[in-house]
Scaffold this active site. Sequence first.
Site, mmCIF file in Angstrom:
data_model
loop_
_atom_site.group_PDB
_atom_site.id
_atom_site.type_symbol
_atom_site.label_atom_id
_atom_site.label_comp_id
_atom_site.label_asym_id
_atom_site.label_seq_id
_atom_site.Cartn_x
_atom_site.Cartn_y
_atom_site.Cartn_z
ATOM 1 N N HIS A 186 16.957 79.585 91.554
ATOM 2 C CA HIS A 186 16.777 80.991 91.088
ATOM 3 C C HIS A 186 15.810 81.763 92.112
ATOM 4 O O HIS A 186 14.725 80.811 92.501
ATOM 5 C CB HIS A 186 16.226 80.981 89.732
ATOM 6 C CG HIS A 186 15.939 82.168 89.090
ATOM 7 N ND1 HIS A 186 15.089 82.982 89.155
ATOM 8 C CD2 HIS A 186 16.700 82.838 87.850
ATOM 9 C CE1 HIS A 186 14.955 84.006 88.587
ATOM 10 N NE2 HIS A 186 15.983 83.883 87.648
ATOM 11 N N ASP A 220 12.014 73.268 88.684
ATOM 12 C CA ASP A 220 12.117 74.353 87.910
ATOM 13 C C ASP A 220 13.121 73.956 86.605
ATOM 14 O O ASP A 220 14.265 73.989 86.808
ATOM 15 C CB ASP A 220 12.784 75.499 88.688
ATOM 16 C CG ASP A 220 13.185 76.662 87.864
ATOM 17 O OD1 ASP A 220 13.212 76.697 86.767
ATOM 18 O OD2 ASP A 220 13.816 77.447 88.581
ATOM 19 N N GLN A 226 16.103 76.345 82.878
ATOM 20 C CA GLN A 226 17.221 76.239 82.396
ATOM 21 C C GLN A 226 17.830 74.636 81.939
ATOM 22 O O GLN A 226 18.619 74.177 81.258
ATOM 23 C CB GLN A 226 18.445 76.400 83.305
ATOM 24 C CG GLN A 226 18.420 77.880 83.674
ATOM 25 C CD GLN A 226 18.827 78.853 82.656
ATOM 26 O OE1 GLN A 226 19.339 78.534 81.882
ATOM 27 N NE2 GLN A 226 18.538 80.249 83.123
ATOM 28 N N LYS A 274 13.489 81.507 76.638
ATOM 29 C CA LYS A 274 15.047 80.519 76.880
ATOM 30 C C LYS A 274 15.177 79.374 76.015
ATOM 31 O O LYS A 274 16.140 78.873 75.754
ATOM 32 C CB LYS A 274 15.006 80.242 78.356
ATOM 33 C CG LYS A 274 15.092 81.413 79.360
ATOM 34 C CD LYS A 274 15.617 80.910 80.793
ATOM 35 C CE LYS A 274 15.167 81.978 81.840
ATOM 36 N NZ LYS A 274 15.882 82.841 81.900
ATOM 37 N N CYS A 332 20.127 86.574 89.954
ATOM 38 C CA CYS A 332 18.754 86.319 90.633
ATOM 39 C C CYS A 332 19.129 84.988 91.481
ATOM 40 O O CYS A 332 18.238 84.218 91.483
ATOM 41 C CB CYS A 332 17.748 86.088 89.748
ATOM 42 S SG CYS A 332 17.150 87.521 88.760
#
Lengths: 148, 410
Positions: B122, B199, B202, B225, B365
């Site tokens: 991302h 990261d 997700q 999220k 993104c």
Amino acid sequence: MSTTADGGARIAALYQERILEHYRHPRHKGALARATGTRGEKNPLCGDAVAVAVYVVDGIVQEAAWTGTGCSIMQATASMLMEFVPGQSREAIEGFGRRFDAMLASGAPDDALGELAALVGVAPFAARHKCARLPWKALLGAVGDGGR
Amino acid sequence: MTTRTAFSDLRADFPLLAANPGLVYLDSAATSQKPRAVLDAVRDYYETANANPHRGAYKLSGTATDAYHGARREIARFLGAADADTLLFTRGTTEAVNLLATGWGQAHVHRGDRIVVTRMEHHANFVPWQQLARAVGAEFRICELTKDGLVDLDQLRALVTANTKVVAFGHVSNALGTINDVREIVAIAHGIGAVAFCDGAQGAPHLRVGFDDLGVDAYAFSGHKMLGPMGIGGVIVKRRVLETMHPYQFGGDMIEFVFDGDTTWNVPPHKFEAGTPNVEGAVGLAAAVRYLEALGMDAVRAHEMALTRYAMERLAVIEGLHLFGPASAEARSGVVSFTLGDIHPHDVSTMLDVDGVCVRAGHHCAQPLMRALHQSATVRASFYVYNTADDVDALVASLVKAKARFHAHA
């Protein structure tokens, strides 16, 4: 929230046959042998890109052509616009551009825009206004006002 | 229909979904809906405990301080971190990566060093490292993907050279759904003494993280999220790495003593949390992780995998639909990314929208990934706890309708 009942009518207006027909068989797509002005515009959010070339003599657009990739609304607008502008002055095109914006804002078709009035179907879809405006922006840049 | 489980009646817990029975929300990878428990926790904080934490000597300020740090402990436990004070709150993953690229990066990355990221990142885990590399004169290298949308681990091994200081990678790709082999990537980074920063934007909402067992040096996440409010998230950093980091922002709370000519710093986590903190966000996110814990993260994963498998089966039979990412549902989180013949993703999205089906259309993104896929955009549907097989059926029905409309008179 959208509902299917009115959504069906809105989507039919957005993707009416005249618009899809221009999308499938775009007019004046390609290079212009002689151009007095060109302008490329991109929408970084969706990746749509359009470039417009115009041949202007004595302040009047003689020919216009476009290249680019993007959604049906952007491509149909570009196609219709290239058919619409020959014979028009820069000032007249700017005036039509304002009328086009007003049509998207109001949702009332503007017959002065000729076939482009079909794009009134975009009006209820605020997220798609930028798709229809992108070719206008490129055209206005190409005819020399530096865009809106 | 294999996914009719206890999850099928969760919509009632989510006020926005409960109020809109026709809404098919398939954009949880962008942001999740919020359960009533989270909204109540935020409201309850303001009605019973609101004051500025750490500031007042009065009892109410202490209550607010307790609420804030209590939330930190709960979220750290949920993510599998025993040392709660190594969890730094931020506005979300984007700020967390910027904190790492600035606070850790400027202390450790110098001219001639190398930073490695992957092709699926991302922008939030790509641009901060790219710009750090530019600022200090380091090399910025991108590990490509296999045809199946996985990180090419052989190429990664070759790219991670002795001068590599950091490998920054996503736990789960937001655009493809790929679940990365975190332990293997960490082993490659640690093999030459680089740090591995993950990261988890997700990952944390969908998978059991188990930070202390995962091996990564830092794990960033976004509350919104994972059923929590917008504007709260954070990063867990291994203490020995945290102790080498410079402050990211300066201001109140992060200082120890301020002299006319210089300043000394508070201890972590305060050193990295300048200004009045987002207590309502922390409290709301703590309620969100309680909700997820009650469901059980293994059950969440099983539910999403069943939905993803069902969606992949149904999408595969739509003529002209091209699915991106790993071929098996086991290798991906609840994300399906696709194109539909010659219909532009934005046209697909608009046509689905009028049927109440919310999907994302665009570059997600992840422009470097989209260039590699030779796509300007894709359509992405993403699933979460409140989605059911009915939502997949609605997506498929709407896609079939969209195709018919576009090609009616072709």
